[in-house]
Design a protein around this motif. Structure first.
Motif, short mmCIF file in Angstrom:
data_model
loop_
_atom_site.label_atom_id
_atom_site.label_comp_id
_atom_site.label_asym_id
_atom_site.label_seq_id
_atom_site.Cartn_x
_atom_site.Cartn_y
_atom_site.Cartn_z
N SER A 51 22.02 8.29 -16.68
CA SER A 51 20.27 7.71 -17.92
C SER A 51 19.16 8.27 -17.11
O SER A 51 19.67 8.37 -15.59
CB SER A 51 20.74 5.64 -17.20
OG SER A 51 19.19 5.83 -18.20
N THR A 52 18.75 8.49 -18.17
CA THR A 52 17.39 8.76 -17.43
C THR A 52 16.43 7.73 -16.65
O THR A 52 14.99 8.11 -15.98
CB THR A 52 16.04 8.71 -19.27
OG1 THR A 52 15.89 8.03 -19.41
CG2 THR A 52 16.70 10.53 -19.03
N ARG A 53 16.68 6.66 -16.59
CA ARG A 53 16.00 5.28 -16.10
C ARG A 53 16.76 5.32 -14.61
O ARG A 53 16.46 4.04 -13.77
CB ARG A 53 15.77 4.41 -17.25
CG ARG A 53 15.36 4.13 -18.40
CD ARG A 53 15.49 3.26 -18.81
NE ARG A 53 15.22 2.73 -20.71
CZ ARG A 53 14.35 1.22 -21.17
NH1 ARG A 53 13.92 0.66 -20.80
NH2 ARG A 53 14.31 2.11 -22.10
#
Length: 461
Positions: A43-45
Motif C-alpha cells: 500500500s502507498t500508506r
C-alpha cells in the motif's frame, strides 16, 4: 498474412493474454456460505506499525470481509482467504478470542464487551476499545460473518480461525479443552425436578477483600438495567454493579442460563430441605456484623437478624430453600417431642442418645444397680436458635450437658434410698423427677415433658 501482421499479432496476443489474466485475477467469487478475508500485499500508506488489522488502508489484513458474490479487486495488490461462515446451533454457545486490540488490564481475565455487532464489525471493535484475548461476550444461536484473521471462534464442533502460525494452535486447543471441561458449550439448565441450586464462581473482576469468603449479591434488581446482570449472563453489568471474583452468595434456581464459563463456573448442589417437625437454625458465615438480639441476660453468644453474620434469631420453617451452603450452615432442630433413652441397647429415632447407657447407681444399702430411664423433651421452635448458639447441635447438648446432669440427679436420689425403696417408690421418684428437672431443663431453653424410670437391674445383667 504479411510479415507485419504476424509481428503485430505476436505483440498483441501476449498483451491480450496478460490483460485477460489480470482481469480474471481481479474477479473473485465468494460462495454464499463463506466469507472472504482480504489481505493487502502492499500500500502507498505503508505497513502497520503495530497490531494485526489495517484500519487505514495500510498493507495487512483488512477489517471488512467479502460476502457471497463476485468482487472486483486490483490484481496483485490483494489476496483473498476464503473461510466459512460461523454457525452456532440452537442451544449451544460460541466463544471468541481476539487477536488484535488493547491489552488486558492488570487483574483482568477476559476482554470487555465492546459494541461490534457480535464481532462482525472489526473496525468498530478496535475503535471502541476492544481488547485482545478471550472475550466476555459469547455468541448465541445464529450464523455470523466473522473476520477469522482478527477473531478465533471456539464452538463444540471445533476451532475456526485463519492460521497465522503453528504455536497459536496450542493456545486455542487448550482454550477449547477448558471450556469443554466446564460444560461451557451448553447453557446451564436447572430442572424443577432436580431439586438443586447453582453455586456460581466468578473468575474475572476485582478480588475479594481480605477476610471475605463469599462475594455479596449485586445487580439483582431488574429495574436498574445498567447493572442488572440477569443471573451472571451479562458480565459487564455484573462488574459495573460492583461484582467481585470468587464464589458468589447469589444462587441460580430453576431455569436456563447462557453463562460464559470462562467468566463464571456453576456447581450444582441439593436444595436445603426442612421436613415437617423440624426447623433450621442458620449459622451465616457472611454478611454485616449485626446487633446482638439475645438480650443482656443471655451470656452464651449472640443472635443476629437474618442476612447478618452469625446465628440468625429466626429459624427456617419447614420447606425447600435455595440456600448457599458455602455461605452458611443449616442445623436441623426437631420441634416434635423426642425421647432420650438411657438404655445401651436402644436408640431413639433421632439418634441423639446413641452414646447413652443406663445410669450406674449406689444405693443407701450399698447395692450398685443400673437404672434404665427415658426422658421426653420438646424444643420450642422460637428458642431453637438459643439452643444452637449455646451448644452447637442437639447431640452435643445431650452428650455434654443432659447426660451428666440427669445421671447426677438420679445418683443423688439413689444415695437416699435402699434398693427396695428405689423399686417400691418408683412412681413417686418419677413424679418428683419430672417436677424438679423441669427447671433444670428450662435453664437450657428445653421443655421437659416427662421422665420414665425403668426397673433397676444388676450390673451383671
Amino acid at each position: 498474412m504479411s510479415g507485419l501482421g504476424i509481428a503485430l499479432l505476436c505483440i498483441v496476443a501476449p498483451v491480450g493474454l496478460v490483460l485477460l489474466w489480470g482481469l480474471l485475477s481481479a474477479i473473485r467469487f465468494i460462495p454464499n456460505n463463506r466469507v472472504g478475508i482480504v489481505e493487502k500485499r502492499f500500500s502507498t500508506r505503508g505497513s502497520l506499525k503495530s497490531g494485526l488489522i489495517a484500519l487505514h488502508g495500510e498493507a495487512g489484513f483488512q477489517p471488512n470481509v467479502l460476502r457471497g458474490g463476485l468482487h472486483l479487486l486490483v490484481p496483485f495488490v490483494y489476496r483473498v482467504h476464503i473461510m466459512p461462515l460461523i454457525t452456532i446451533p440452537q442451544g449451544q454457545i460460541g466463544y471468541v478470542f481476539a487477536r488484535d486490540g488493547l491489552p488486558l488490564e492488570s487483574g483482568q481475565a477476559l476482554g470487555r464487551t465492546t459494541p461490534c455487532n457480535n464481532y462482525q464489525d472489526v473496525a468498530a471493535f478496535l475503535r471502541n476499545g476492544g481488547q485482545r484475548g478471550p472475550q466476555r461476550q459469547i455468541l448465541r444461536e445464529g450464523t455470523y460473518a466473522i473476520n477469522l484473521a482478527q477473531f478465533v471462534v471456539v464452538t463444540q464442533d471445533g476451532v475456526s480461525y485463519l492460521p497465522l502460525n503453528r504455536e497459536e494452535a496450542v493456545t486455542f486447543k487448550r482454550m477449547a479443552e477448558v471450556i469443554a471441561e466446564r460444560g461451557g458449550f451448553q447453557p446451564v439448565i436447572i430442572k424443577g425436578t432436580d431439586d438443586v441450586v447453582g453455586i456460581v464462581t466468578v473468575h474475572d473482576g476485582p478480588s475479594l477483600p481480605q477476610g471475605w469468603i463469599i462475594a455479596p449479591t449485586v445487580g439483582d434488581d431488574p429495574s436498574h438495567p445498567d447493572t442488572y446482570h440477569n443471573n451472571f449472563q451479562e458480565p459487564e453489568c455484573f462488574l459495573k454493579a460492583g461484582g467481585m471474583r470468587g464464589r458468589q452468595h447469589q444462587v441460580l434456581v430453576e431455569g436456563t442460563y447462557f453463562i460464559n464459563r470462562l467468566f463464571a463456573t456453576v456447581e450444582l448442589i441439593p436444595k436445603t430441605v426442612i421436613d415437617v417437625g423440624w426447623v433450621g437454625v442458620v449459622v451465616s458465615y457472611t454478611g454485616e456484623v449485626g446487633v446482638d438480639l439475645s438480650g443482656e441476660d443471655y451470656k452464651h453468644g449472640e443472635l443476629v437478624r437474618q442476612g447478618e453474620r452469625g446465628v440468625w434469631n429466626t429459624p427456617l420453617m419447614p420447606g425447600k430453600y435455595a440456600f448457599n451452603t458455602y455461605a452458611g450452615h443449616v442445623i436441623l432442630v426437631p420441634t416434635t417431642n423426642f425421647i432420650l433413652k438411657w438404655v445401651k441397647s436402644e436408640v431413639g429415632a433421632h439418634r441423639f442418645d446413641e452414646n447413652l447407657s443406663e445410669v450406674s447407681l449406689i444405693t443407701k444399702d450399698a447395692f450398685e444397680p443400673l437404672l434404665p430411664l427415658s426422658v421426653v423433651v420438646h424444643i420450642d421452635y422460637r428458642k431453637a436458635p438459643l439452643v444452637i448458639q449455646r451448644f452447637g447441635d442437639i447431640k452435643r447438648l445431650v452428650d455434654q450437658t443432659l447426660d451428666p446432669m440427669v445421671a447426677a440427679y438420679f445418683k443423688n436420689i439413689a444415695q437416699t434410698r435402699t434398693l427396695i425403696q428405689l423399686i417400691q417408690e418408683r412412681g413417686e421418684i418419677q413424679r418428683l423427677a419430672s417436677q424438679e428437672m423441669q427447671a433444670k431443663f428450662a435453664q437450657y431453653n428445653l421443655e421437659l415433658q416427662e421422665v420414665l424410670i425403668g426397673t433397676p437391674t444388676s450390673a451383671e445383667g
